[in-house]
Design an enzyme around this catalytic site. Structure first.
Site, PDB file in Angstrom:
ATOM      1  N   LYS A   8      54.348  32.626  74.703  1.00 50.93           N
ATOM      2  CA  LYS A   8      53.706  33.805  74.123  1.00 50.93           C
ATOM      3  C   LYS A   8      52.242  33.501  73.861  1.00 50.93           C
ATOM      4  CE  LYS A   8      55.120  37.912  72.438  1.00 50.93           C
ATOM      5  NZ  LYS A   8      56.343  38.633  72.804  1.00 50.93           N
ATOM      6  N   GLY A  68      58.813  52.823  63.916  1.00 51.14           N
ATOM      7  CA  GLY A  68      57.776  52.566  64.924  1.00 51.14           C
ATOM      8  C   GLY A  68      57.986  53.468  66.125  1.00 51.14           C
ATOM      9  N   GLY A 122      55.799  53.684  68.861  1.00 55.59           N
ATOM     10  CA  GLY A 122      54.867  53.294  69.930  1.00 55.59           C
ATOM     11  C   GLY A 122      55.539  53.354  71.286  1.00 55.59           C
ATOM     12  N   VAL A 175      57.750  51.613  72.758  1.00 53.12           N
ATOM     13  CA  VAL A 175      59.203  51.421  72.800  1.00 53.12           C
ATOM     14  C   VAL A 175      59.916  52.489  71.952  1.00 53.12           C
ATOM     15  CG1 VAL A 175      61.108  49.856  72.260  1.00 53.12           C
ATOM     16  CG2 VAL A 175      59.008  48.958  73.274  1.00 53.12           C
TER      17      VAL A 175
HETATM   18  N1  PHE Z   1      56.327  42.172  75.312  1.00 48.45           N
HETATM   19  C1  PHE Z   1      57.273  41.670  76.267  1.00 48.45           C
HETATM   20  C2  PHE Z   1      58.399  40.951  75.501  1.00 48.45           C
HETATM   21  O1  PHE Z   1      58.255  40.607  74.335  1.00 48.45           O
HETATM   22  C3  PHE Z   1      56.580  40.700  77.160  1.00 48.45           C
HETATM   23  C4  PHE Z   1      56.569  40.943  78.641  1.00 48.45           C
HETATM   24  C5  PHE Z   1      56.403  42.183  79.211  1.00 48.45           C
HETATM   25  C6  PHE Z   1      56.706  39.859  79.463  1.00 48.45           C
HETATM   26  C7  PHE Z   1      56.416  42.337  80.573  1.00 48.45           C
HETATM   27  C8  PHE Z   1      56.698  40.001  80.833  1.00 48.45           C
HETATM   28  C9  PHE Z   1      56.551  41.241  81.386  1.00 48.45           C
HETATM   29  O2  PHE Z   1      59.453  40.728  76.028  1.00 48.45           O
END
Ligand code: PHE
Length: 349
Positions: free
Chosen positions: A79, A182, A184, A186
């Site tokens: 990350k 939330g 957003g 998602v």
């Molecule tokens: N935000 C996504 C997650 O936490 C990260 C991600 C998105 C990784 C798209 C790769 C491709 O899972």
């Protein structure tokens, strides 16, 4: 404190860059390359200090390892956190993203990234200018698979159905009271699925524009932030930031099920035990939120068609949760422990 953070962390390495022009800190945490190249979103926000940002990157990277390990998807956990100054002009932000892309490029495949809190597909286009080919979820115009939000939302929706099946005996969401925290990329998309299923949707949000959209234009019931925990509902779906399940909030919860897309919902691992004792079914966050990362990397590196990706997300969330709920009941362990056992088995296989 930084020394303690690193010593107690079980990951592989952290790449640190201090961005002189903006004063931003960049932390790229590589938790595990066991199943494949470390992959995870780029989180961009303001933190109280660099240490808090580092701590967040370490926790989030570990979450990505578990996320991919449960379905045995061939990606590792990583990350990136970009700790921004409180104010940053658009031009300065773009230049920061370009320098960040260059860093990713220099890492040469140690880390692959995608969008997360505070970044979008348009930002991935920018990062990819200097960081290609290690950047997922660019816009379709730029040749990417677009936003990961809809796929994450589809996985969360499937998780809610699977949890309802376990608790109420069927997957129907008709008239189920579901509180989405939330709205957003998602949460907003999740609400569409829930309304299509005739659920009763409540929502909580801090952004005025989004509150207006869902309360005034869509007519949904708004729940203020400080009333979220005490609100009676069948399902609580956290789709904002992490740490919301803790010693203070858990005693107040009036839900039967927790299934949401936010990363790191438990404040401490022990909080899973408190939920278990309160007979609240907790769907582990990293199992619920695999959709975006799985679908986008599948489309962009494995040649999946979007429909196929959606089906893979639905199947993998459903089958993983069914197994976890079963294990939890049979062994009388928390769902979090069950998920962790599966992840560890797959990592050591
Ligand atoms: N935000 C996504 C997650 O936490 C990260 C991600 C998105 C990784 C798209 C790769 C491709 O899972």
């Amino acid at each position: 404190m930084i020394e303690a953070l690193m010593r107690e962390w079980d990951g592989e390495s952290v790449v640190v860059q201090y961005d002189q022009p903006t004063g931003a800190w960049i932390f790229i945490a590589i938790h595990s390359s066991r199943l494949g190249p470390a992959t995870g979103g780029t989180r961009m926000k303001h933190y109280p200090d660099a240490e808090a940002a580092l701590a967040d990157s370490l926790r989030l990277a570990r979450g990505m390892t578990y996320k991919f390990a449960v379905p045995r998807f061939e990606r590792g956990g990583g990350k990136a956190v970009i700790a921004m100054p409180e104010k940053l002009e658009p031009q300065a932000r773009t230049e920061l993203l370009l320098r960040y892309g260059k860093l990713i490029q220099q890492l040469g495949g140690l880390f692959y990234t995608g969008p997360d809190v505070g970044t979008s597909s348009a930002d991935m286009d920018t990062i990819a200018q200097t960081g290609a080919p290690y950047v997922f979820a660019r816009t379709p115009e730029a040749g990417g698979a677009g936003s990961s939000g809809p796929y994450t939302a589809l996985g969360v929706f499937t998780a809610i159905q699977t949890a309802c099946d376990h608790v109420f005996g069927n997957t129907s969401l008709k008239k189920k009271r579901i509180l989405v925290q939330g709205t957003g990329s998602v949460g907003g998309k999740l609400i569409e699925h829930l309304l299509d299923s005739e659920a009763e949707v409540l929502f909580s949000e801090v952004d005025e524009k989004l509150i207006q959209r869902f309360r005034d234009e869509r007519g949904l019931q708004f729940v203020a932030n400080d009333e979220v925990n005490g609100t009676e509902c069948d399902v609580f779906s956290p789709c904002a930031l992490g740490g919301i399940l803790n010693q203070r909030s858990i005693p107040d919860l009036k839900c039967r099920i927790i299934a949401g897309g936010a990363n790191n919902q438990l404040s401490r691992p022990e909080d899973a035990e408190s939920l278990h004792q309160r007979n609240i079914l907790y769907a582990p966050d990293y199992v619920v939120s695999i959709g975006g990362a799985m679908a986008i990397t599948g489309i962009e590196t494995l040649g999946w068609a979007p429909d196929h990706a959606a089906q893979r997300v639905r199947n993998s969330v459903r089958s993983a949760l069914e197994r976890i709920f079963r294990m939890s009941a049979e062994l009388n362990i928390t769902t979090e422990d069950a998920a962790r056992q599966i992840a560890h088995q797959n990592l050591s296989a």
